[in-house]
Design a protein around this motif. Sequence first.
Motif, PDB file in Angstrom:
ATOM      1  N   GLU A  67       0.860  -1.182   0.000  1.00 23.88           N
ATOM      2  CA  GLU A  67       0.000   0.000   0.000  1.00 23.88           C
ATOM      3  C   GLU A  67       0.896   1.232   0.000  1.00 23.88           C
ATOM      4  N   ARG A  68       0.386   2.344  -0.558  1.00 18.21           N
ATOM      5  CA  ARG A  68       1.125   3.596  -0.630  1.00 18.21           C
ATOM      6  C   ARG A  68       2.385   3.422  -1.487  1.00 18.21           C
ATOM      7  N   ASP A  69       3.225   4.451  -1.501  1.00 18.13           N
ATOM      8  CA  ASP A  69       4.436   4.366  -2.310  1.00 18.13           C
ATOM      9  C   ASP A  69       5.674   4.421  -1.409  1.00 18.13           C
ATOM     10  N   ASP A 127      13.637   4.384  -8.111  1.00 14.02           N
ATOM     11  CA  ASP A 127      13.395   4.350  -9.549  1.00 14.02           C
ATOM     12  C   ASP A 127      11.892   4.216  -9.788  1.00 14.02           C
ATOM     13  N   PRO A 128      11.183   5.310 -10.073  1.00 15.30           N
ATOM     14  CA  PRO A 128       9.727   5.230 -10.243  1.00 15.30           C
ATOM     15  C   PRO A 128       9.267   4.258 -11.327  1.00 15.30           C
ATOM     16  N   PRO A 129       9.946   4.164 -12.504  1.00 10.01           N
ATOM     17  CA  PRO A 129       9.453   3.209 -13.501  1.00 10.01           C
ATOM     18  C   PRO A 129       9.424   1.759 -13.003  1.00 10.01           C
ATOM     19  N   SER A 130      10.473   1.339 -12.307  1.00  7.61           N
ATOM     20  CA  SER A 130      10.507  -0.040 -11.808  1.00  7.61           C
ATOM     21  C   SER A 130       9.867  -0.169 -10.434  1.00  7.61           C
ATOM     22  N   ARG A 131       9.640   0.982  -9.780  1.00  7.64           N
ATOM     23  CA  ARG A 131       9.039   1.023  -8.436  1.00  7.64           C
ATOM     24  C   ARG A 131       9.864   0.210  -7.435  1.00  7.64           C
ATOM     25  N   VAL A 132      11.173   0.408  -7.507  1.00  9.21           N
ATOM     26  CA  VAL A 132      12.112  -0.248  -6.597  1.00  9.21           C
ATOM     27  C   VAL A 132      13.030   0.823  -6.017  1.00  9.21           C
ATOM     28  N   ALA A 133      13.406   0.656  -4.757  1.00  2.00           N
ATOM     29  CA  ALA A 133      14.294   1.616  -4.098  1.00  2.00           C
ATOM     30  C   ALA A 133      15.349   0.890  -3.286  1.00  2.00           C
ATOM     31  N   GLY A 134      16.461   1.585  -3.091  1.00  2.00           N
ATOM     32  CA  GLY A 134      17.511   1.109  -2.195  1.00  2.00           C
ATOM     33  C   GLY A 134      17.715   2.118  -1.085  1.00  2.00           C
ATOM     34  N   LEU A 135      17.786   1.647   0.139  1.00  2.00           N
ATOM     35  CA  LEU A 135      18.020   2.494   1.303  1.00  2.00           C
ATOM     36  C   LEU A 135      19.131   1.865   2.123  1.00  2.00           C
ATOM     37  N   SER A 136      19.699   2.621   3.038  1.00  2.00           N
ATOM     38  CA  SER A 136      20.739   2.075   3.906  1.00  2.00           C
ATOM     39  C   SER A 136      20.540   2.580   5.324  1.00  2.00           C
ATOM     40  N   SER A 137      21.077   1.839   6.272  1.00  2.00           N
ATOM     41  CA  SER A 137      21.046   2.250   7.678  1.00  2.00           C
ATOM     42  C   SER A 137      22.203   1.588   8.398  1.00  2.00           C
ATOM     43  N   ALA A 138      22.584   2.165   9.523  1.00  2.00           N
ATOM     44  CA  ALA A 138      23.664   1.615  10.353  1.00  2.00           C
ATOM     45  C   ALA A 138      23.177   1.608  11.794  1.00  2.00           C
ATOM     46  N   HIS A 139      23.491   0.530  12.519  1.00  2.00           N
ATOM     47  CA  HIS A 139      22.907   0.342  13.851  1.00  2.00           C
ATOM     48  C   HIS A 139      23.933  -0.182  14.846  1.00  2.00           C
ATOM     49  N   GLY A 165      29.688  -5.574  17.623  1.00  2.00           N
ATOM     50  CA  GLY A 165      29.959  -4.363  16.871  1.00  2.00           C
ATOM     51  C   GLY A 165      28.739  -3.943  16.072  1.00  2.00           C
ATOM     52  N   GLY A 166      28.811  -2.802  15.424  1.00  2.00           N
ATOM     53  CA  GLY A 166      27.688  -2.305  14.648  1.00  2.00           C
ATOM     54  C   GLY A 166      27.409  -3.151  13.416  1.00  2.00           C
ATOM     55  N   ILE A 167      26.234  -2.935  12.841  1.00  2.00           N
ATOM     56  CA  ILE A 167      25.848  -3.651  11.619  1.00  2.00           C
ATOM     57  C   ILE A 167      25.277  -2.655  10.624  1.00  2.00           C
ATOM     58  N   ARG A 168      25.621  -2.845   9.359  1.00  2.35           N
ATOM     59  CA  ARG A 168      25.080  -2.031   8.278  1.00  2.35           C
ATOM     60  C   ARG A 168      24.017  -2.831   7.543  1.00  2.35           C
ATOM     61  N   LEU A 169      22.876  -2.205   7.299  1.00  8.66           N
ATOM     62  CA  LEU A 169      21.782  -2.847   6.576  1.00  8.66           C
ATOM     63  C   LEU A 169      21.549  -2.119   5.264  1.00  8.66           C
ATOM     64  N   VAL A 170      21.354  -2.893   4.207  1.00  2.90           N
ATOM     65  CA  VAL A 170      20.859  -2.364   2.940  1.00  2.90           C
ATOM     66  C   VAL A 170      19.419  -2.822   2.813  1.00  2.90           C
ATOM     67  N   HIS A 171      18.533  -1.884   2.469  1.00  2.02           N
ATOM     68  CA  HIS A 171      17.108  -2.166   2.363  1.00  2.02           C
ATOM     69  C   HIS A 171      16.684  -2.073   0.895  1.00  2.02           C
ATOM     70  N   LEU A 172      16.109  -3.127   0.374  1.00  2.00           N
ATOM     71  CA  LEU A 172      15.573  -3.142  -0.970  1.00  2.00           C
ATOM     72  C   LEU A 172      14.052  -3.173  -0.862  1.00  2.00           C
ATOM     73  N   TRP A 173      13.401  -2.121  -1.350  1.00  2.00           N
ATOM     74  CA  TRP A 173      11.943  -2.020  -1.268  1.00  2.00           C
ATOM     75  C   TRP A 173      11.340  -2.094  -2.659  1.00  2.00           C
ATOM     76  N   ILE A 174      10.266  -2.861  -2.785  1.00  2.98           N
ATOM     77  CA  ILE A 174       9.596  -2.994  -4.074  1.00  2.98           C
ATOM     78  C   ILE A 174       8.105  -2.786  -3.888  1.00  2.98           C
ATOM     79  N   GLU A 175       7.540  -1.897  -4.692  1.00  2.00           N
ATOM     80  CA  GLU A 175       6.092  -1.662  -4.655  1.00  2.00           C
ATOM     81  C   GLU A 175       5.414  -2.795  -5.436  1.00  2.00           C
ATOM     82  N   MET A 176       4.563  -3.512  -4.733  1.00  2.00           N
ATOM     83  CA  MET A 176       3.913  -4.678  -5.339  1.00  2.00           C
ATOM     84  C   MET A 176       2.655  -4.307  -6.123  1.00  2.00           C
TER      85      MET A 176
END
Length: 238
Positions: free
Chosen positions: A171-173, A208-220, A227-238
């Motif tokens: 739901e949503r974008d 990328d609006p045409p493919s409706r996929v995004a990449g995000l990152s975070s560190a925790h 020790g800390g961990i780095r996460l890469v987030h791949l989001w896809i609009e279904m």
Amino acid sequence: MLADEGERRAQAGTLDSEVHLPGEWMNALIGFIGSVLPGWRDDPRRPAQTSEDALTAQLCAKLASASRHTPGWDFLQFRREEPDAADGRRAIDLAVAPSGSVIWIEGREYTEYQTLLPIECKRLPTPKGHKRDEREYLYSRFSTTGGVQRFKAGHHGSSHDRAAMIAYVQERDIPSWAVQLDDWIDGLESDAVEGWSAADKLSLLEYDPPSRVAGLSSAHARSSGLGGIRLVHLWIEM
């Protein structure tokens, strides 16, 4: 996505039984996974599903097929519900591991019995239900089922300093969810929930609006002396 195409091509060719890869190769792996997402979602042969488990099972099958037929990635396998290396009572939604090769990255050995990259998968929004927290991609006040929460606590990926999460946006974008997660993290900080602060916020790297996929990152930061961990987030609009 999130990786240079030339870097992926550089891995093509016949592989020895022992493969030495640079540390930044993990970026290319995550880029390969991101590149498969749109074709998987849009595959007309894919049965319509909405549940997290069913979607992840489908995605695992697609990634396994894509890697097998893509030069340079055919030495990998993708597995579902893999027991965590540090706590076998907990299962990782998706795990990437070598297939028929021993892989060395920055002096660390990975065989087919070791996970190269642990991946947690979540739906956005969280399904409604008894003891379901709408913030479950991040955190749950009812249990330890929060996605980022599991990595921060060392319940997933405690032997790794890098991991990934995939969001099935139903739901949503994507931009609106990026703002929503920022707001939730602000709320966790203001409520003084242990271990959470603005430093846990996700950064939107690419959408990328045409493919409706995004990449995000975070560190925790992590508890239990990890020790800390780095996460890469791949989001896809279904």
